[in-house]
Write a protein that holds these residues in place. Structure first.
Motif, PDB file in Angstrom:
ATOM      1  N   PHE A 264       0.940   3.044 -10.211  1.00 41.50           N
ATOM      2  CA  PHE A 264       0.560   2.488  -8.915  1.00 41.50           C
ATOM      3  C   PHE A 264       1.823   2.039  -8.174  1.00 41.50           C
ATOM      4  O   PHE A 264       2.779   1.580  -8.790  1.00 41.50           O
ATOM      5  N   ARG A 265       1.778   2.167  -6.854  1.00 38.28           N
ATOM      6  CA  ARG A 265       2.965   1.831  -6.055  1.00 38.28           C
ATOM      7  C   ARG A 265       2.588   0.960  -4.862  1.00 38.28           C
ATOM      8  O   ARG A 265       1.593   1.207  -4.175  1.00 38.28           O
ATOM      9  N   LEU A 266       3.416  -0.074  -4.623  1.00 38.65           N
ATOM     10  CA  LEU A 266       3.345  -0.835  -3.383  1.00 38.65           C
ATOM     11  C   LEU A 266       4.152  -0.047  -2.357  1.00 38.65           C
ATOM     12  O   LEU A 266       5.386   0.009  -2.421  1.00 38.65           O
TER      13      LEU A 266
ATOM     14  N   LEU B 265       4.486  -0.349  -9.906  1.00 41.18           N
ATOM     15  CA  LEU B 265       4.052  -1.496 -10.702  1.00 41.18           C
ATOM     16  C   LEU B 265       3.812  -1.085 -12.152  1.00 41.18           C
ATOM     17  O   LEU B 265       3.161  -0.070 -12.406  1.00 41.18           O
TER      18      LEU B 265
ATOM     19  N   THR C 196      -1.855  -7.620  -9.447  1.00 42.28           N
ATOM     20  CA  THR C 196      -1.367  -7.431  -8.089  1.00 42.28           C
ATOM     21  C   THR C 196      -2.511  -7.710  -7.116  1.00 42.28           C
ATOM     22  O   THR C 196      -3.687  -7.602  -7.471  1.00 42.28           O
ATOM     23  N   GLY C 197      -2.151  -8.072  -5.905  1.00 44.77           N
ATOM     24  CA  GLY C 197      -3.157  -8.356  -4.886  1.00 44.77           C
ATOM     25  C   GLY C 197      -3.532  -9.811  -4.781  1.00 44.77           C
ATOM     26  O   GLY C 197      -4.442 -10.168  -4.026  1.00 44.77           O
TER      27      GLY C 197
ATOM     28  N   ARG D 240      -4.009  -8.395   3.422  1.00 51.81           N
ATOM     29  CA  ARG D 240      -3.064  -7.792   2.489  1.00 51.81           C
ATOM     30  C   ARG D 240      -1.660  -7.785   3.071  1.00 51.81           C
ATOM     31  O   ARG D 240      -1.466  -7.547   4.269  1.00 51.81           O
TER      32      ARG D 240
ATOM     33  N   THR E 115       0.405  -2.151   0.972  1.00 52.62           N
ATOM     34  CA  THR E 115      -0.539  -1.091   0.605  1.00 52.62           C
ATOM     35  C   THR E 115      -0.330  -0.714  -0.852  1.00 52.62           C
ATOM     36  O   THR E 115       0.805  -0.527  -1.291  1.00 52.62           O
ATOM     37  N   LEU E 116      -1.412  -0.600  -1.606  1.00 48.53           N
ATOM     38  CA  LEU E 116      -1.336  -0.219  -3.016  1.00 48.53           C
ATOM     39  C   LEU E 116      -1.970   1.148  -3.199  1.00 48.53           C
ATOM     40  O   LEU E 116      -3.154   1.339  -2.924  1.00 48.53           O
TER      41      LEU E 116
ATOM     42  N   CYS F 285      -2.548   4.644  -5.782  1.00 54.83           N
ATOM     43  CA  CYS F 285      -2.549   5.185  -7.141  1.00 54.83           C
ATOM     44  C   CYS F 285      -1.828   6.534  -7.120  1.00 54.83           C
ATOM     45  O   CYS F 285      -2.238   7.445  -6.404  1.00 54.83           O
TER      46      CYS F 285
END
Length: 219
Positions: free
Chosen positions: A123-125, A132, A138-139, A150, A153-154, A156
């Motif tokens: 997963f990437r911010l 991550l 997270t979040g 938020r 943006t997260l 997958c």
């Protein structure tokens, strides 16, 4: 025998009333357990088997919930003392959710209502360009934002699984147990400072080198 039954009934009534005065969950569960035991003790000799059965069911439930809450507080306190910021102690209260590559769990500036624990996958911010690792929450920052939005943006990148917990559930735990609330705030604050430190380090790496004065260049 009758006087003993009346005494037990009186004490049971007092404990039942006392449970309604409890504002936090741990004292409530303790009083609930005592009330269950007293009502079972009072019901069996008087052949009130329905009442005995009811509280025979409620007793292990109250014991389990008390254990769960005490364990939660211990785990949060341990995380604070050991600087473990993963918040894995929230896992028992979370719901599993599979994710596919390309799926966006949340977008920057949208309303935030839950946080996630990464079990597997990648997963990437997006805005920060940070991948991550598994075993991290997270979040959670959206919960502390005044607008509950938020901050990033997260996405997958590879199929995986996350566990989710709503802010409402966390708020209920916070209200039910002041000790949990105190340690939770300390942990989230530590996560905030950790994130700020990571962003500052990234900005320092991306900053262009300082220009050399012309006079120094020809010295």
């Amino acid at each position: 025998m009758d006087s003993a039954h009346h005494a037990i009934g009186l004490f049971t009534s007092i404990f039942v009333v006392a449970t309604y005065t409890m504002r936090t969950m741990i004292p409530l569960r303790i009083f609930g357990i005592i009330t269950n035991v007293l009502l079972i003790t009072y019901s069996l000799p008087t052949h009130a088997y329905a009442t005995a059965l009811l509280h025979g069911i409620l007793l292990p439930l109250n014991v389990y919930r008390l254990h769960q809450m005490l364990q939660l507080v211990r785990d949060v306190k341990k995380s604070v003392n050991t600087s473990d910021l993963s918040m894995s102690w929230l896992k028992p209260f979370m719901t599993e959710r599979p994710c596919k590559a390309g799926e966006v769990l949340f977008y920057k500036d949208e309303k935030a209502e839950e946080m996630y624990y990464i079990v597997s996958g990648r997963f990437r911010l997006v805005e920060m360009g940070v991948d991550l690792p598994t075993g991290i929450i997270t979040g959670e920052m959206g919960m502390l934002s005044p607008s509950n939005t938020r901050t990033g943006t997260l996405e997958c990148l590879e199929d995986g699984v996350v566990l989710s917990v709503s802010y409402r559930q966390v708020e209920e735990l916070y209200v039910q147990n002041p000790a949990f609330g105190f340690y939770f705030l300390r942990l989230v604050s530590a996560r905030l400072f950790e994130n700020l430190g990571r962003m500052e380090a990234q900005l320092a790496q991306q900053a262009p080198p300082a220009a050399v004065p012309a006079s120094a260049a020809h010295a």
